[in-house]
Design an enzyme around this catalytic site. Structure first.
Site, PDB file in Angstrom:
ATOM      1  N   ASP A  72      -0.693 -45.999 -33.303  1.00  0.00           N
ATOM      2  CA  ASP A  72       0.558 -46.055 -34.278  1.00  0.00           C
ATOM      3  C   ASP A  72       1.639 -46.064 -33.323  1.00  0.00           C
ATOM      4  OD1 ASP A  72      -0.108 -43.372 -32.918  1.00  0.00           O
ATOM      5  OD2 ASP A  72      -0.538 -42.225 -34.838  1.00  0.00           O
ATOM      6  N   GLU A 146      -1.605 -39.733 -43.196  1.00  0.00           N
ATOM      7  CA  GLU A 146      -1.253 -38.319 -43.774  1.00  0.00           C
ATOM      8  C   GLU A 146      -1.986 -37.971 -44.953  1.00  0.00           C
ATOM      9  OE1 GLU A 146       0.154 -36.387 -41.675  1.00  0.00           O
ATOM     10  OE2 GLU A 146       2.478 -37.080 -41.451  1.00  0.00           O
TER      11      GLU A 146
HETATM   12  C1  F6R Z   1      -1.004 -39.862 -32.234  1.00  0.00           C
HETATM   13  C2  F6R Z   1      -1.702 -39.755 -33.267  1.00  0.00           C
HETATM   14  C3  F6R Z   1      -2.096 -38.330 -34.081  1.00  0.00           C
HETATM   15  C4  F6R Z   1      -2.120 -37.325 -33.077  1.00  0.00           C
HETATM   16  C5  F6R Z   1      -2.332 -35.981 -33.670  1.00  0.00           C
HETATM   17  C6  F6R Z   1      -2.452 -34.843 -32.836  1.00  0.00           C
HETATM   18  O1  F6R Z   1      -1.284 -41.101 -31.582  1.00  0.00           O
HETATM   19  O2  F6R Z   1      -2.251 -40.665 -33.835  1.00  0.00           O
HETATM   20  O3  F6R Z   1      -2.826 -38.475 -35.000  1.00  0.00           O
HETATM   21  O4  F6R Z   1      -3.405 -37.525 -32.495  1.00  0.00           O
HETATM   22  O5  F6R Z   1      -0.994 -35.733 -34.403  1.00  0.00           O
HETATM   23  O6  F6R Z   1      -1.385 -34.715 -31.919  1.00  0.00           O
HETATM   24  P1  F6R Z   1      -1.408 -33.513 -30.933  1.00  0.00           P
HETATM   25  O7  F6R Z   1      -2.307 -34.181 -29.911  1.00  0.00           O
HETATM   26  O8  F6R Z   1      -0.055 -33.552 -30.332  1.00  0.00           O
HETATM   27  O9  F6R Z   1      -2.000 -32.077 -31.486  1.00  0.00           O
END
Ligand code: F6R
Length: 247
Positions: A72, A146
């Site tokens: 993303d 989401e």
């Molecule tokens: C990032 C992504 C998100 C994160 C998720 C967890 O490329 O696609 O789905 O993997 O928001 O984020 P952290 O690791 O910051 O808790």
């Protein structure tokens, strides 16, 4: 649920989890030099990429024939904005390894986003993704899919929830807000990967992990779609599984 999947690998700490994921990826890169790798960003992957770079520096594998596809990217940030996922990848991985220029792709977020998303899908489909790594949001999102995202979704523009924008605001300089939208691989794009590695570290991910793997798959928890995939490994620390029921 597929009987071979998912499989949990649980470690005593976040550091041990990150080291194990880096080790797994290093072995895969060694065994398959032309690996097509799906990559993620976020806090979870900072220590993983740091450990992978360390292994690369002392190790016997290369990224010279690798092609990577990030999940993303935000819409509306210049590529060199420190909070863009493009800048994140440069900072944490690409600048430190021999991945050729132009082989580390992220979804297109400029101009005609629908056309760029179709191109991204075509580029991915041309050889598929061998290993897709994923983090998980506290709301169960994967990529920026989401809650409510259809399981048959492909790469597209999406709106980010207030929870996700709040969770990511620490990446932005004071006074700046998290963009309201992004482009993400879809759930179906992710499920096309031959293998999926989901990483969850910390108690803040426990409810999402429980909802993803101990409930009937449903779009309220996008990660629950992974139950239908035949080859999913979940690397997590003990706190991330603390609310799971023994089965
Ligand atoms: C990032 C992504 C998100 C994160 C998720 C967890 O490329 O696609 O789905 O993997 O928001 O984020 P952290 O690791 O910051 O808790």
């Amino acid at each position: 649920m597929n009987m071979n999947s998912p499989q949990f690998r649980i470690f005593p700490s976040g550091e041990a989890t990150a080291a194990a994921v880096a080790d797994y990826l290093a072995r895969a890169l060694k065994n398959q030099p032309r690996l097509r790798l799906g990559l993620a960003t976020g806090n979870t992957f900072v220590p993983i990429y740091a450990a992978l770079v360390e292994l690369y520096q002392v190790g016997d594998f290369s990224f010279s024939e690798v092609m990577s596809f990030n999940l993303d990217e935000y819409i509306g940030l210049p590529k060199d904005h420190p909070a863009s996922f493009s800048a994140y990848m440069e900072r944490h991985l690409f600048a430190h390894v021999d991945l050729p220029a132009g082989k580390g792709l992220l979804p297109g977020v400029d101009g005609d986003i629908e056309a760029a998303s179709r191109d991204y899908e075509a580029e991915i489909a041309s050889g598929g993704i061998d290993i897709q790594v994923l983090g998980i949001g506290r709301n169960g999102h994967i990529g920026f899919n989401e809650p409510g995202s259809p399981f048959d979704s492909r790469t597209r523009k999406v709106d980010l929830t207030p929870l996700t924008r709040e969770a990511n605001k620490g990446d932005f300089p004071p006074g700046e807000t998290v963009p309201p939208s992004a482009v993400t691989m879809g759930i179906s794009t992710i499920l096309d990967a031959r293998q999926i590695i989901l990483v969850a570290i910390g108690a803040s991910k426990a409810q999402a992990i429980q909802a993803a793997f101990q409930s009937v798959p449903n779009p309220d928890c996008p990660a629950s779609a992974l139950q239908s995939h035949a080859n999913v490994l979940i690397f997590c620390d003990e706190t991330a599984t603390s609310t799971m029921r023994a089965s």
